[in-house]
Scaffold this active site. Structure first.
Site, PDB file in Angstrom:
ATOM      1  N   HIS A   1       7.208   5.638   3.407  1.00 61.28           N
ATOM      2  CA  HIS A   1       7.455   4.208   3.211  1.00 61.28           C
ATOM      3  C   HIS A   1       6.170   3.391   3.387  1.00 61.28           C
ATOM      4  O   HIS A   1       5.893   2.462   2.636  1.00 61.28           O
ATOM      5  CB  HIS A   1       8.537   3.741   4.189  1.00 61.28           C
ATOM      6  CG  HIS A   1       8.718   2.258   4.228  1.00 61.28           C
ATOM      7  ND1 HIS A   1       8.276   1.490   5.271  1.00 61.28           N
ATOM      8  CD2 HIS A   1       9.251   1.403   3.322  1.00 61.28           C
ATOM      9  CE1 HIS A   1       8.555   0.220   5.017  1.00 61.28           C
ATOM     10  NE2 HIS A   1       9.142   0.144   3.847  1.00 61.28           N
TER      11      HIS A   1
ATOM     12  N   GLU B   1       4.178   3.736   0.371  1.00 65.12           N
ATOM     13  CA  GLU B   1       4.754   2.900  -0.694  1.00 65.12           C
ATOM     14  C   GLU B   1       4.154   1.482  -0.616  1.00 65.12           C
ATOM     15  O   GLU B   1       3.772   0.893  -1.625  1.00 65.12           O
ATOM     16  CB  GLU B   1       6.279   2.871  -0.549  1.00 65.12           C
ATOM     17  CG  GLU B   1       6.997   1.989  -1.547  1.00 65.12           C
ATOM     18  CD  GLU B   1       8.064   1.133  -0.890  1.00 65.12           C
ATOM     19  OE1 GLU B   1       7.919  -0.103  -0.914  1.00 65.12           O
ATOM     20  OE2 GLU B   1       9.035   1.697  -0.331  1.00 65.12           O
ATOM     21  N   HIS B   2       4.069   0.945   0.592  1.00 59.96           N
ATOM     22  CA  HIS B   2       3.450  -0.381   0.752  1.00 59.96           C
ATOM     23  C   HIS B   2       1.982  -0.360   0.308  1.00 59.96           C
ATOM     24  O   HIS B   2       1.509  -1.274  -0.358  1.00 59.96           O
ATOM     25  CB  HIS B   2       3.525  -0.818   2.217  1.00 59.96           C
ATOM     26  CG  HIS B   2       4.807  -1.476   2.590  1.00 59.96           C
ATOM     27  ND1 HIS B   2       4.883  -2.774   3.020  1.00 59.96           N
ATOM     28  CD2 HIS B   2       6.086  -1.015   2.583  1.00 59.96           C
ATOM     29  CE1 HIS B   2       6.146  -3.088   3.280  1.00 59.96           C
ATOM     30  NE2 HIS B   2       6.894  -2.035   3.022  1.00 59.96           N
TER      31      HIS B   2
ATOM     32  N   GLU C   1       9.032  -5.656   9.186  1.00 57.90           N
ATOM     33  CA  GLU C   1      10.145  -5.212   8.352  1.00 57.90           C
ATOM     34  C   GLU C   1      11.164  -4.442   9.199  1.00 57.90           C
ATOM     35  O   GLU C   1      12.371  -4.620   9.084  1.00 57.90           O
ATOM     36  CB  GLU C   1       9.621  -4.330   7.209  1.00 57.90           C
ATOM     37  CG  GLU C   1      10.719  -3.878   6.260  1.00 57.90           C
ATOM     38  CD  GLU C   1      10.221  -3.008   5.120  1.00 57.90           C
ATOM     39  OE1 GLU C   1       8.994  -2.776   5.014  1.00 57.90           O
ATOM     40  OE2 GLU C   1      11.063  -2.562   4.328  1.00 57.90           O
TER      41      GLU C   1
END
Lengths: 458, 437
Positions: free
Chosen positions: A70, A73-74, A150
Site C-alpha cells: 500500500h 502504491e502511494h 490514512e
C-alpha cells in the site's frame, strides 16, 4: 490447488442481451515479456477505463514490513525520471481523466478513466512507472505521514474497523491474511527507501501484471497501442511465494475489544476455501449461494428472521467472497437491538446456521438467488469500471478471468443439498473466530494512536 | 501520433457513442413532469419518482422525512415487508427508498423482460400509493433509526458535520441533520409518518425519471401507471432563503479520537446561482479536483498533514454549504487549520493564474463525457435537471459555459462571495484546545 481453465471459450450470458451481446466478449493477448492484456469493448459511451493489476498485496508481505504494498502504491504517484512528482496526475487531469489506485490483500491496481481518444496517454504513463519509478527519501518522509493519517482515519478512530482488524489477527495464525492491508503502525513508521525499492524491483514487472481495458475501443487497436508502449519493458524473474497455508484451527477463538463506542457489535468468521484453493469448485459456489440465502437482499434470512421476525438485530449481515488467493472466511456481523445482549444475538445467528445444517433451503429461496444472479450479471455491465474490476480480480488472484463466463451457470446448478453440505462441513465451531466490541463510555480525553485495515484507494 | 489513428476508427462506433444525450420530456395526464433517456443497449431500466419531501420539510419533527421514506417498503397494500422484498427479489429487481435534504425518492432497477418488469413495477406502484405505516413496522424502524443515531456519536466526522451545519444555517431547515436527533425521533408516532406522506407524496410535488431499455411508449405507460392512484395534493410552499451568518465563529469540540476533524465553510450557492460556473470552476482549482487541487498540494503533497483535504459546494434549492475539510493527528491540527486558512485567503486575494484556469477547463471539458457514461450517472443528472427545473440542454451547454469563464471573473466572484470575516470553523478531536493552552 484448483486447475486453471485453459480454454478461451467466449462468453455471453445465457440471457438474451440483444445488441450488446458482441460487446461482452473478452479479448486476451500476452506480450512476449509476459504482460497479459484483457480487453472488453463496450460502445455505450465514448469512454475507456484502463486498469493495471499487479500480483502483489498485503498477503505477499513478510512481518516487519506489513502494508508496504500500500505504501508503494502511494509512492507510485511520486515520479519517474521522465515525469517528476505530480506530473502523472497533472497530465491525466489535463486530459479530463479520473485516476487513482487501490491495494488489497492479493493485488495492487492503478486506474485511469478517459474520453476514448486519450487512451494512449494512460498507456504511456503506466508503462513508464512500471519500470522507472524514482523513489526519493524526502517524498517518502512526507508520504509516511499521509499513510499514518490514512490509518488513523480508516481504522484507529473507528471502533468497528478496529474490531475487524483485531478479528482478522486472531482468526488467522500463520496465513498473511492476519495482517491489515494498510499495515501495523510500527511497520509503517519504519519503512525505508531501500525497503520500497526492493519491493518495487521484486514485483513491478510486465510478467507480474495484467492490463485491463474496457470501453468504447477496437480491441485490435488497443493491442497495437499496448504493444507500442509495453512490449519493450524488461520482464523480471518473479520468485514464487511461499505457501503460508493456514494451519488447521482446532477450536473456537474469541476476542473482546473494549473501545469508546455507543453500540455493541459482533463479528463471526468461519474458515472456508475459495475458488482458488478448493478441490471441488461446487463447494465454493455452494458457499456463494449460502451467503445469498442469508443475506442476498431484504427477503433473505438474516433480514427476514433476525431484523424483522425475532427483532433481535438492528442489522445483520453475512459475507463470502470466492475471489481470494488463499483460504478465507465466511463472515457474519451484527448489532443487537436495545434490550438484547450480544450473547443472545450470537445464539440467534448460530440457530440460523444450525437450521441450514439440518433443513434443506427452499426452492423459492434458490429461485430467488438465481433470479438475482441473472439480473446482477446485466446490471454490473452498466459500469465499465466494475467490469474491469472483475476481470482484474479473477485474473490476479489466480483463478483466471475465463471462470467469469461460468459464474451464472455454476450458481444455477447448486442444489439445496450442496448448500446444506457446505454448511455442515464448514460452519462449525472448530473453524470459528468471534470478536466482540464491548462499548466503553466516550470520555472527552484524547487518546494516542493505535491499531486495523481494509481495502482502500490512494 | 497514435491518437489520430484512433480517431480514424470513430466511424465504426455505434450510434450510442454520441457524446450528447437525448433527454425527452413530457407530462403525465396529471401533469407530472417525466424525464426520459432511451438506452436500449442493456435489457434493464432505472425508474425514479422524486418528491420535494426531503428533511427541509421536517418542520420541527427532525428526521421525519427520512424516517417516513424508510418505512415505505415495510408494508403496503396487502403485503408485509417479507412479501414486498420477496416480490422484488424473486424477479431480480432492486428497490431503493431514500431522503436527502431537499428531496425524497423511490428508485427501481429492474430487467425489462415483461414478466419480470411487470411484477417489479406493480410492486413499486403499491408501495408508492398504499404504504401501510403499521405500528409494528413503525416500532421496529424507530429502534433501527435510534441505533443509527447512537452509532453516529462514535464518529468525530459525523459530530463535526452536525455542528458545522448548525453554525452555517442557524434556524434554517438546512441546519438540521437529515436523520434527526435521538430526542426528535423517539417522539415520532405512526400518524406523523402517515401525515407527512399524505402531504408530500402527491402528484403536484413529483417528478419521474426513466433511463434504460423502455421505448417511449412504454416509458409513458410506466409513468402513467405510477401516478394514476396518487392524489394531486398541493405543492408545498417554497423554502425560506438561507441567511448568511452574522460573524465568524470557531468551535472546538473535544472527542477521544487520534485525529482532529476540521471543517471550515459558509453558505455557498443554490442550483440557479448566477455565479454558479465561476464558483464551480474556481472551487475545482481550490479543492475540487482531487489529486491536483491547491488544497491537496498544500496540505498533503507539500506537508504530509492529512490523507484527504478538499473543498466543495453543495448547490441545493437554497444556498447549500461551501465546505473545506481535512483531518489530521491532534497535535498538528492547529498547523493544518492555518495552512487551510492561508490557502483559502491567498486564493481569494490573489485569484488564480491563466495556466491554472486552462488546466481546470481542460479537465472539466475533456472529461465531461465521463460524467454520464452509464445509466446510473445519467439518472443522477436527469434527477437534478428535473428536480431543479434546469434546461434540458444543461449537459450540452455546460462545457461551453465553463470555457467562457475568465481568470478575472473567478477572482471577482470569489472575493465578493466567499467572505473570510463570516467563515464558520468547527474542529472535533483532542488537538486544538490543548495546543492553545
Amino acid at each position: 490447488m484448483k486447475f486453471k481453465f485453459l480454454f478461451v471459450a467466449l462468453c455471453c450470458l445465457p440471457l438474451g442481451v440483444n445488441s450488446a451481446e458482441s460487446d461482452n466478449k473478452v479479448y486476451e493477448k500476452v506480450l512476449k515479456n509476459g504482460l497479459k492484456i484483457l480487453i472488453k469493448a463496450d460502445h455505450r459511451s465514448p469512454v475507456v477505463v484502463t486498469q493495471i493489476w499487479y500480483k502483489v498485496g498485503s498477503s505477499y508481505e513478510p512481518n516487519g514490513i506489513t502494508g508496504i504494498s500500500h505504501m508503494l502504491e502511494h509512492m507510485m504517484f511520486k515520479g519517474t525520471e521522465k515525469y517528476p512528482a505530480g506530473e502523472f496526475s497533472k497530465i491525466i487531469a489535463e486530459n479530463g481523466g479520473n485516476e487513482n489506485a487501490f491495494t488489497g490483500q492479493d493485488y495492487t491496481a492503478y486506474f485511469q478513466t478517459l474520453e476514448k481518444s486519450r487512451l494512449e496517454i494512460s498507456f504511456k504513463l503506466e508503462a513508464d512507472r512500471m519500470r522507472n519509478l524514482h523513489l526519493l527519501k524526502e517524498e517518502l518522509v512526507k508520504e509516511l505521514e499521509v499513510v499514518t493519517e490514512e490509518r488513523r482515519m480508516r481504522t484507529d478512530d473507528k471502533p468497528r474497523s478496529k474490531t475487524y482488524e483485531q478479528f482478522m489477527a486472531i482468526a488467522f495464525s500463520n496465513s498473511p491474511y492476519k495482517n491489515p492491508v494498510i499495515g501495523w503502525p510500527t511497520d509503517i513508521a519504519a519503512y525505508t527507501v531501500e525497503d520500497l525499492e526492493a519491493w518495487y524491483q521484486r514485483w513491478y514487472a510486465p510478467n507480474n501484471a495484467t492490463l485491463v481495458v474496457v470501453g468504447d475501443i477496437d480491441p485490435e487497436e488497443v493491442f497495437s497501442l499496448a504493444e507500442k508502449y509495453f512490449a519493450n519493458l524488461k520482464p523480471s524473474e518473479i520468485k514464487p511465494l511461499k505457501p503460508q497455508t493456514e494451519m488447521e484451527q482446532q477450536g473456537v477463538r474469541t476476542i473482546t475489544l473494549k473501545l469508546p463506542a455507543k453500540l455493541p457489535y459482533l463479528i463471526m468468521g468461519y474458515k472456508v476455501p475459495v475458488l482458488n484453493t478448493v478441490e471441488d469448485d461446487t463447494e465454493a459456489y455452494a458457499l456463494e449461494v449460502l451467503a445469498g440465502i442469508l443475506d442476498g437482499g431484504n427477503s433473505a434470512r438474516l433480514s427476514k428472521n433476525l431484523v424483522r421476525g425475532q427483532q433481535i438485530a438492528v442489522s445483520a449481515s453475512a459475507g463470502y467472497s470466492l475471489i481470494s488467493r488463499l483460504d478465507d472466511l465466511f463472515t457474519f456481523s451484527a448489532t443487537p437491538v436495545e434490550g438484547k445482549t450480544i450473547t443472545e444475538l450470537e445464539t440467534a445467528l448460530k440457530a440460523e446456521i444450525k437450521l441450514l445444517q439440518t433443513d434443506l433451503v427452499s426452492d423459492e429461496e434458490l429461485q430467488r438467488i438465481k433470479a438475482q444472479v441473472l439480473a446482477s450479471a446485466v446490471y454490473e455491465r452498466d459500469s465499465n469500471f466494475y467490469q474491469a474490476m472483475l476481470l482484474g480480480r479473477f485474473e490476479t488472484v489466480g483463478i483466471g478471468w475465463q471462470e467469469m463466463n461460468y459464474y451464472v451457470e455454476k450458481v444455477n446448478k447448486i442444489t439445496a443439498k450442496q448448500v446444506r453440505d457446505v454448511a455442515i462441513k464448514y460452519l462449525i465451531e472448530d473453524k470459528l473466530s468471534i470478536a466482540y466490541l464491548d462499548p466503553q463510555p466516550i470520555t472527552k480525553q484524547p487518546k494516542s494512536a493505535s491499531i486495523a485495515g481494509v481495502r482502500h484507494a490512494n | 501520433m497514435q491518437i489520430k489513428l484512433l480517431t480514424a476508427f470513430l466511424f465504426i462506433i455505434s450510434l450510442s457513442a454520441q457524446a450528447t444525450v437525448k433527454i425527452e420530456h413530457w407530462q403525465t395526464s396529471q401533469g407530472v413532469p417525466v424525464y426520459y433517456v432511451n438506452n436500449p443497449a442493456l435489457p434493464m431500466v432505472d425508474i425514479s419518482v422524486i418528491f420535494d419531501a426531503g428533511s427541509a420539510r421536517d418542520g420541527e419533527d427532525y428526521g421525519l422525512a427520512a424516517f417516513t421514506s424508510g418505512l415505505l417498503d415495510s408494508g403496503a397494500g396487502e403485503w408485509n415487508a417479507d412479501q414486498i422484498a420477496q416480490r422484488f427479489e424473486s424477479v431480480g429487481a432492486r428497490l431503493g427508498v431514500s431522503a436527502n435534504i431537499d428531496s425524497a425518492s423511490l428508485s427501481l432497477r429492474t430487467l425489462t423482460e415483461p414478466k419480470l418488469f411487470d411484477t417489479a413495477l406493480a410492486t413499486m406502484e403499491v408501495i408508492l400509493t398504499k404504504p401501510s405505516f403499521a405500528s409494528a413496522d413503525f416500532d421496529r424502524r424507530q429502534q433501527q433509526v435510534l441505533a443509527g443515531l447512537k452509532h453516529r456519536e462514535e464518529s468525530p466526522g459525523a459530530i463535526a458535520k452536525l455542528a458545522f451545519n448548525k453554525a452555517l444555517f442557524g434556524e434554517h431547515p438546512y441546519a438540521y441533520p437529515n436523520s434527526g436527533y435521538i430526542t426528535s425521533v423517539s417522539k415520532f408516532k405512526p400518524s406523523d409518518s402517515r401525515q407527512f406522506y399524505k402531504t408530500y407524496y402527491v402528484t403536484t410535488n413529483a417528478i419521474i425519471v426513466i433511463v434504460g431499455a423502455l421505448d417511449k411508449q412504454q416509458a409513458a405507460d410506466t409513468a402513467e401507471k405510477l401516478m394514476t392512484h396518487l392524489p394531486n395534493g398541493q405543492k408545498p410552499k417554497p423554502l425560506v432563503d438561507v441567511m448568511l451568518p452574522k460573524k465568524a465563529t470557531t468551535q472546538y469540540i473535544n472527542f477521544p479520537s487520534t485525529q482532529t476533524h476540521v471543517l471550515v465553510g459558509f453558505p455557498g450557492m443554490d442550483r440557479h446561482d448566477k455565479d454558479y460556473i465561476a464558483l464551480y470552476v474556481g472551487n475545482h482549482i481550490l479543492g475540487g479536483s482531487g489529486l491536483v487541487s491547491k488544497l491537496f498540494k498544500e496540505v498533503r503533497e507539500k506537508r504530509g498533514l492529512a490523507y484527504s483535504a478538499y473543498s466543495y459546494f453543495s448547490p441545493m434549492v437554497k444556498k447549500g454549504a461551501f465546505t473545506i475539510g481535512l483531518q489530521t493527528k491532534n497535535s498538528q491540527s492547529q498547523q493544518a487549520l492555518q495552512v487551510l486558512n492561508t490557502t483559502l485567503g491567498e486564493f481569494i486575494d490573489k485569484g488564480i493564474t491563466e495556466e491554472e484556469l486552462i488546466a481546470a477547463k481542460k479537465n472539466i471539458t475533456g472529461g465531461f463525457v465521463l460524467r454520464f457514461d452509464n445509466n446510473r450517472k445519467l439518472m443522477n443528472y436527469l434527477s437534478m435537471i428535473g428536480f431543479h427545473h434546469l434546461p434540458l440542454d444543461y449537459l450540452e451547454t455546460f462545457p461551453q459555459r465553463v470555457e467562457a469563464i475568465s481568470v478575472a471573473e473567478i477572482k471577482e466572484v470569489f472575493k465578493r462571495r466567499i467572505r473570510p470575516e463570516l467563515l464558520q470553523t468547527v474542529t472535533v478531536g483532542g488537538g486544538i484546545e490543548k495546543a492553545k493552552k
